[in-house]
Design an enzyme around this catalytic site. Sequence first.
Site, PDB file in Angstrom:
ATOM      1  N   GLY A 247       0.815  -1.209   0.000  1.00 51.24           N
ATOM      2  CA  GLY A 247       0.000   0.000   0.000  1.00 51.24           C
ATOM      3  C   GLY A 247       0.849   1.261   0.000  1.00 51.24           C
ATOM      4  N   ALA A 248       0.226   2.404   0.391  1.00 49.41           N
ATOM      5  CA  ALA A 248       0.853   3.722   0.251  1.00 49.41           C
ATOM      6  C   ALA A 248       1.315   3.863  -1.204  1.00 49.41           C
ATOM      7  CB  ALA A 248       1.999   3.928   1.236  1.00 49.41           C
TER       8      ALA A 248
ATOM      9  N   HIS B  40       2.248   4.677  -4.885  1.00 46.87           N
ATOM     10  CA  HIS B  40       2.827   5.829  -5.584  1.00 46.87           C
ATOM     11  C   HIS B  40       3.066   5.434  -7.045  1.00 46.87           C
ATOM     12  CE1 HIS B  40       6.545   3.598  -5.164  1.00 46.87           C
ATOM     13  NE2 HIS B  40       6.457   3.640  -3.841  1.00 46.87           N
TER      14      HIS B  40
ATOM     15  N   HIS C 143       4.543   2.010  -7.894  1.00 45.27           N
ATOM     16  CA  HIS C 143       3.602   0.887  -7.898  1.00 45.27           C
ATOM     17  C   HIS C 143       2.743   0.922  -9.165  1.00 45.27           C
ATOM     18  CE1 HIS C 143       3.937   1.498  -3.338  1.00 45.27           C
ATOM     19  NE2 HIS C 143       4.450   0.314  -3.541  1.00 45.27           N
TER      20      HIS C 143
ATOM     21  N   GLN D 101       7.698  -9.220   7.883  1.00 48.19           N
ATOM     22  CA  GLN D 101       8.929  -8.716   7.267  1.00 48.19           C
ATOM     23  C   GLN D 101       9.461  -7.476   7.985  1.00 48.19           C
ATOM     24  OE1 GLN D 101       6.804  -8.084   3.361  1.00 48.19           O
ATOM     25  NE2 GLN D 101       8.184  -6.353   3.210  1.00 48.19           N
TER      26      GLN D 101
ATOM     27  N   GLU E  14      12.353  -3.208  -9.539  1.00 51.16           N
ATOM     28  CA  GLU E  14      13.820  -3.375  -9.428  1.00 51.16           C
ATOM     29  C   GLU E  14      14.406  -2.461  -8.361  1.00 51.16           C
ATOM     30  OE1 GLU E  14      15.563  -2.870 -13.282  1.00 51.16           O
ATOM     31  OE2 GLU E  14      14.919  -4.869 -13.927  1.00 51.16           O
ATOM     32  N   LYS E  15      13.635  -1.505  -7.862  1.00 49.05           N
ATOM     33  CA  LYS E  15      14.082  -0.684  -6.734  1.00 49.05           C
ATOM     34  C   LYS E  15      14.562  -1.595  -5.602  1.00 49.05           C
ATOM     35  CE  LYS E  15      13.536   2.588  -3.362  1.00 49.05           C
ATOM     36  NZ  LYS E  15      13.589   1.724  -2.197  1.00 49.05           N
TER      37      LYS E  15
ATOM     38  N   ARG F   9       8.328   4.965   1.920  1.00 48.99           N
ATOM     39  CA  ARG F   9       9.011   5.493   3.107  1.00 48.99           C
ATOM     40  C   ARG F   9       9.589   6.889   2.880  1.00 48.99           C
ATOM     41  NH1 ARG F   9      10.496  -0.291   4.080  1.00 48.99           N
ATOM     42  NH2 ARG F   9       9.577  -0.849   6.090  1.00 48.99           N
TER      43      ARG F   9
END
Length: 278
Positions: A31-32, A34, A37, A61, A148-149, A187
Amino acid sequence: MDIIRTKAELRKRVSSWRNSGETVALTPTMGAIHEGHLSLVRLGLERADRCVGTIFVNPRQFGPNEDFATYPRDEEGDFAKFETAGCSAVYAPAPEEIYSAGYKTEVIVHDISEVMEGASRPGFFTGVATVVSKLLIQAMPDIAIFGEKDFQQLAVIRTMARDLDLPMEILGAPTVREADGLALSSRNAYLSAEERRIAPALHAAMTAAAATLRNGANPPAAAEQARKAMLSAGFQEVDYIDIRDQDSFQPASVPGENLRIFAAAWLGSCRLIDNLGV
Ligand code: PAF
């Protein structure tokens, strides 16, 4: 767009599309949502007829001192973004739908889970491999897409899917960056205005190190150059800056091909991670 809360409903929906000849992409997220995503959703819709986004902030995690409780959550906003991007459904299960009472099973991917993010965040990749294997088994899509981040995470998931014979393609999608180079991440919301100003120094340091590597520099020297640049830009602590073979994840000690730079560093309460192919 359908909002699905149970694995039974998810499996019914995906299998009905597949039975009528449609292919399905899954984009797992916490979620969150951006643009990063949403780029996964767009790639999913280029490769498949339907895309299902998932939202689950996976407690397994997060370490005991990490940000599970404060991780940004905005379910309604996320649903709207997934819908606008073209998802046919979003799967947002309650924790019990993933980890039922008496849950006992973990998925551990050895070796590549033990370095970099795995060394800095013990248990992180076991939590990721466990939840992603469950999401893939619950949904049974044709394709699942990850950014890939989180390049090491992508490699762990690929290995897990191969080793468990999961019958779907695992696809990586390029990192989406702000104009100043900062990789998009949920984040990033933790950054103060001053930290946000410093944050692009991570990508800048990796870009400069990649250039010196292409000019024949030794990997340990290039990594040290990047570490110093990040600290002098204002990062408080560099967890790691590693140059490794991007397939085997073995550290590179001499110049070579197929290298990738991986870094994680702290800016205030925000831990940024990034990577760059040389
Ligand atoms: O990258 C993430 O958002 C998470 O680690 C993932 C893959 C959705 C598993 O919880």
